[in-house]
Design a protein around this motif. Structure first.
Motif, PDB file in Angstrom:
ATOM      1  N   GLY A   1      -9.942  42.952 -28.946  1.00 52.02           N
ATOM      2  CA  GLY A   1     -11.462  44.231 -29.006  1.00 52.02           C
ATOM      3  C   GLY A   1     -12.362  44.806 -28.891  1.00 52.02           C
ATOM      4  N   PHE A   2     -13.115  43.191 -28.446  1.00 56.97           N
ATOM      5  CA  PHE A   2     -14.369  43.463 -28.383  1.00 56.97           C
ATOM      6  C   PHE A   2     -14.359  43.724 -26.499  1.00 56.97           C
ATOM      7  CE2 PHE A   2     -15.289  41.003 -32.066  1.00 56.97           C
ATOM      8  CZ  PHE A   2     -16.201  41.411 -32.963  1.00 56.97           C
ATOM      9  N   ASN A   3     -15.452  44.777 -26.622  1.00 56.95           N
ATOM     10  CA  ASN A   3     -15.540  45.142 -25.544  1.00 56.95           C
ATOM     11  C   ASN A   3     -16.722  44.189 -24.685  1.00 56.95           C
ATOM     12  OD1 ASN A   3     -17.508  46.561 -26.328  1.00 56.95           O
ATOM     13  ND2 ASN A   3     -16.472  48.059 -26.294  1.00 56.95           N
ATOM     14  N   ASN A   4     -17.073  43.387 -25.132  1.00 57.40           N
ATOM     15  CA  ASN A   4     -18.604  43.056 -24.899  1.00 57.40           C
ATOM     16  C   ASN A   4     -18.948  41.391 -25.449  1.00 57.40           C
ATOM     17  OD1 ASN A   4     -21.877  42.282 -25.838  1.00 57.40           O
ATOM     18  ND2 ASN A   4     -22.147  43.923 -24.536  1.00 57.40           N
ATOM     19  N   ILE A   5     -19.474  41.056 -24.712  1.00 61.52           N
ATOM     20  CA  ILE A   5     -19.334  39.061 -24.725  1.00 61.52           C
ATOM     21  C   ILE A   5     -20.148  38.760 -25.818  1.00 61.52           C
ATOM     22  CG2 ILE A   5     -19.920  38.709 -23.322  1.00 61.52           C
ATOM     23  CD1 ILE A   5     -17.528  36.494 -24.942  1.00 61.52           C
ATOM     24  N   ALA A   6     -21.833  39.399 -25.316  1.00 70.38           N
ATOM     25  CA  ALA A   6     -22.638  39.148 -25.915  1.00 70.38           C
ATOM     26  C   ALA A   6     -22.292  40.085 -28.221  1.00 70.38           C
ATOM     27  CB  ALA A   6     -23.761  39.727 -25.807  1.00 70.38           C
ATOM     28  N   ASN A   7     -22.198  41.028 -28.159  1.00 66.56           N
ATOM     29  CA  ASN A   7     -21.828  40.950 -29.566  1.00 66.56           C
ATOM     30  C   ASN A   7     -20.231  40.590 -29.705  1.00 66.56           C
ATOM     31  OD1 ASN A   7     -22.091  43.455 -31.446  1.00 66.56           O
ATOM     32  ND2 ASN A   7     -19.388  44.082 -30.846  1.00 66.56           N
ATOM     33  N   PHE A   8     -19.901  39.911 -29.559  1.00 63.65           N
ATOM     34  CA  PHE A   8     -18.285  39.126 -29.732  1.00 63.65           C
ATOM     35  C   PHE A   8     -18.967  37.708 -29.841  1.00 63.65           C
ATOM     36  CE2 PHE A   8     -16.318  35.383 -29.149  1.00 63.65           C
ATOM     37  CZ  PHE A   8     -14.929  35.670 -30.097  1.00 63.65           C
ATOM     38  N   ASN A   9     -20.103  37.441 -29.381  1.00 71.53           N
ATOM     39  CA  ASN A   9     -20.611  35.879 -29.628  1.00 71.53           C
ATOM     40  C   ASN A   9     -21.295  35.998 -30.957  1.00 71.53           C
ATOM     41  OD1 ASN A   9     -19.408  34.176 -27.523  1.00 71.53           O
ATOM     42  ND2 ASN A   9     -21.246  34.749 -26.419  1.00 71.53           N
ATOM     43  N   ARG A  10     -22.518  36.991 -31.130  1.00 70.16           N
ATOM     44  CA  ARG A  10     -22.633  37.216 -32.220  1.00 70.16           C
ATOM     45  C   ARG A  10     -22.402  37.776 -33.665  1.00 70.16           C
ATOM     46  NH1 ARG A  10     -25.376  40.835 -30.109  1.00 70.16           N
ATOM     47  NH2 ARG A  10     -24.228  42.820 -30.425  1.00 70.16           N
ATOM     48  N   ARG A  11     -20.928  38.546 -33.119  1.00 68.43           N
ATOM     49  CA  ARG A  11     -20.207  38.864 -34.877  1.00 68.43           C
ATOM     50  C   ARG A  11     -20.065  37.640 -35.139  1.00 68.43           C
ATOM     51  NH1 ARG A  11     -21.713  43.838 -36.414  1.00 68.43           N
ATOM     52  NH2 ARG A  11     -21.761  45.285 -35.514  1.00 68.43           N
TER      53      ARG A  11
ATOM     54  N   LEU B   1     -20.700  36.009 -38.585  1.00 70.52           N
ATOM     55  CA  LEU B   1     -19.421  35.067 -39.793  1.00 70.52           C
ATOM     56  C   LEU B   1     -19.011  34.019 -39.979  1.00 70.52           C
ATOM     57  CD1 LEU B   1     -17.408  37.060 -41.676  1.00 70.52           C
ATOM     58  CD2 LEU B   1     -15.443  37.231 -39.665  1.00 70.52           C
ATOM     59  N   LYS B   2     -18.970  32.990 -38.969  1.00 69.14           N
ATOM     60  CA  LYS B   2     -18.961  31.450 -39.093  1.00 69.14           C
ATOM     61  C   LYS B   2     -19.581  30.906 -39.381  1.00 69.14           C
ATOM     62  CE  LYS B   2     -14.720  33.193 -39.143  1.00 69.14           C
ATOM     63  NZ  LYS B   2     -13.497  32.693 -40.492  1.00 69.14           N
ATOM     64  N   GLU B   3     -21.211  31.244 -38.668  1.00 70.52           N
ATOM     65  CA  GLU B   3     -22.259  30.245 -38.692  1.00 70.52           C
ATOM     66  C   GLU B   3     -22.065  29.005 -37.935  1.00 70.52           C
ATOM     67  OE1 GLU B   3     -23.113  29.228 -43.167  1.00 70.52           O
ATOM     68  OE2 GLU B   3     -23.313  31.013 -43.009  1.00 70.52           O
ATOM     69  N   MET B   4     -20.989  29.541 -36.390  1.00 64.49           N
ATOM     70  CA  MET B   4     -21.304  28.712 -35.467  1.00 64.49           C
ATOM     71  C   MET B   4     -20.385  29.373 -34.537  1.00 64.49           C
ATOM     72  SD  MET B   4     -17.694  26.375 -36.145  1.00 64.49           S
ATOM     73  CE  MET B   4     -18.305  26.142 -38.201  1.00 64.49           C
ATOM     74  N   THR B   5     -21.008  28.968 -33.002  1.00 68.56           N
ATOM     75  CA  THR B   5     -20.020  29.554 -32.477  1.00 68.56           C
ATOM     76  C   THR B   5     -18.392  29.286 -31.649  1.00 68.56           C
ATOM     77  OG1 THR B   5     -20.404  27.960 -30.581  1.00 68.56           O
ATOM     78  CG2 THR B   5     -22.700  28.943 -30.878  1.00 68.56           C
ATOM     79  N   PRO B   6     -18.464  30.072 -31.082  1.00 70.00           N
ATOM     80  CA  PRO B   6     -16.556  30.114 -30.216  1.00 70.00           C
ATOM     81  C   PRO B   6     -16.434  28.844 -30.339  1.00 70.00           C
ATOM     82  CG  PRO B   6     -17.551  32.660 -30.004  1.00 70.00           C
ATOM     83  CD  PRO B   6     -18.915  31.321 -30.499  1.00 70.00           C
ATOM     84  N   SER B   7     -17.338  28.414 -29.368  1.00 74.99           N
ATOM     85  CA  SER B   7     -17.103  26.804 -28.637  1.00 74.99           C
ATOM     86  C   SER B   7     -17.151  26.637 -29.637  1.00 74.99           C
ATOM     87  CB  SER B   7     -18.070  26.688 -27.373  1.00 74.99           C
ATOM     88  OG  SER B   7     -19.268  26.368 -28.346  1.00 74.99           O
TER      89      SER B   7
ATOM     90  N   ARG C   1     -14.006  23.663 -30.713  1.00 72.59           N
ATOM     91  CA  ARG C   1     -14.362  22.358 -30.826  1.00 72.59           C
ATOM     92  C   ARG C   1     -13.634  21.706 -32.268  1.00 72.59           C
ATOM     93  NH1 ARG C   1     -19.262  22.301 -29.237  1.00 72.59           N
ATOM     94  NH2 ARG C   1     -18.310  22.409 -27.343  1.00 72.59           N
ATOM     95  N   GLN C   2     -14.558  21.954 -33.201  1.00 76.00           N
ATOM     96  CA  GLN C   2     -14.498  21.125 -34.254  1.00 76.00           C
ATOM     97  C   GLN C   2     -13.143  21.881 -35.056  1.00 76.00           C
ATOM     98  OE1 GLN C   2     -16.495  21.805 -37.997  1.00 76.00           O
ATOM     99  NE2 GLN C   2     -18.821  22.197 -36.409  1.00 76.00           N
TER     100      GLN C   2
END
Length: 306
Positions: free
Chosen positions: A270-280, A284-290, A294-295
């Motif tokens: 549902g996000f339409n902006n990758i930068a906003n997705f990464n920031r959010r 929330l998770k205190e780590m990047t999606p990648s 990996r974890q």
């Protein structure tokens, strides 16, 4: 309580009927229901509840916490803490007869016990912490599940003994975590609860597409500004934060369960902006999606002994 994501609330149903059994006057009530019960909806009440989920998986909402649930999830909720479990069920799969086993009791009952049984004070810390919701380790859920079954088949003093046996186990465990970031006393008006339930169900059906506040406000027949204040006051979490938490939660599932690219997942949830997705996501998770992917992979990786 919770239900299917496409379940429409029955606004004529009175919340107090959900939790009041006029035929039983004991100190501890036992309740159970499946995933399609009309009793299921976003709600709160003055009693404590110990929920044991025994079948289906889906989304759980406790205060401002949004997460996943699956069988053998054990949660203690305190007075006035909103909660809801929404099962994701394949329409072609037979729905189990029991989804949730519940033991319900009041703070007045505990207070009355405390005046004559000093040992009850052992539960004080546990009950205070329940104001934000407590999720217990699955090992403890498996341990107490037979006791819930026994409670379903008894009443009176026998049920009381089972209840205190369970509570004693909960008070001694160190394997738990808190859910909601804060405790609060939301609107308890029945009509307000109905409207929040409609909003939550609408959001659950549309959060992965271009959903905005105006859409939900229109669904409830409210002005956007009024709905925004109403939703925050009623749930303890703002509309945008609520939707973003849902989307990030779904993204976590996709990162673990699929090989889709992070960019694809960003738009799928549902996000339409990758930068906003990464920031959010990082917020929330205190780590990047990648890093999250990996974890997660490392947790499932089992090295082969040489």
């Amino acid at each position: 309580m919770g239900g299917r994501s496409d379940l429409q609330p029955d606004t004529s149903f009175k919340l107090e009927l959900e939790l009041s059994d006029t035929l039983y006057s004991g100190s501890v009530r036992y309740l159970q229901h499946g995933a399609d019960s009309p009793l299921i909806r976003w709600h709160c009440h003055k009693e404590y509840e110990l929920h044991l989920i025994v079948s289906t998986s889906g989304k759980v909402f406790i205060g401002d916490y949004i997460g996943n649930f699956s069988p053998m999830q054990l949660v203690l909720t305190g007075p006035h803490l909103p909660h809801n479990w929404i099962s994701a069920i394949d329409p072609e799969v037979e729905v189990p007869p029991i989804r949730d086993r519940i033991m319900q009791f009041s703070g007045d009952f505990i207070q009355q016990c405390r005046t004559v049984i000093p040992e009850i004070s052992q539960l004080d810390r546990l009950l205070k912490q329940a104001s934000v919701g407590i999720l217990f380790d699955q090992s403890l859920a498996l341990e107490v599940e037979p006791l819930f079954r026994q409670a379903a088949e008894t009443s009176g003093f026998s049920r009381l003994v089972i209840f205190f046996t369970i509570m004693e186990k909960l008070s001694h465990t160190s394997k738990y975590r808190f859910l909601s970031s804060t405790s609060f006393d939301p609107l308890l008006d029945e009509h307000a609860i109905d409207r929040v339930n409609i909003a939550v169900n609408y959001i659950m059906r549309h959060y992965q597409i271009g959903l905005n506040l105006e859409d939900v406000a229109e669904e409830l027949g409210m002005k956007p500004a009024y709905f925004s204040k109403f939703f925050k006051r009623s749930t303890g979490i703002g509309f945008i934060e609520f939707v973003n938490n849902l989307r990030i939660n779904r993204a976590c599932e996709q990162l673990v369960e699929t090989n889709d690219s992070i960019t694809d997942i960003c738009f799928q949830v549902g996000f339409n902006n990758i930068a906003n997705f990464n920031r959010r996501f990082y917020c929330l998770k205190e780590m990047t999606p990648s890093d999250y992917r990996r974890q997660a992979a490392l947790r499932y990786y089992q090295p082969v002994s040489s």
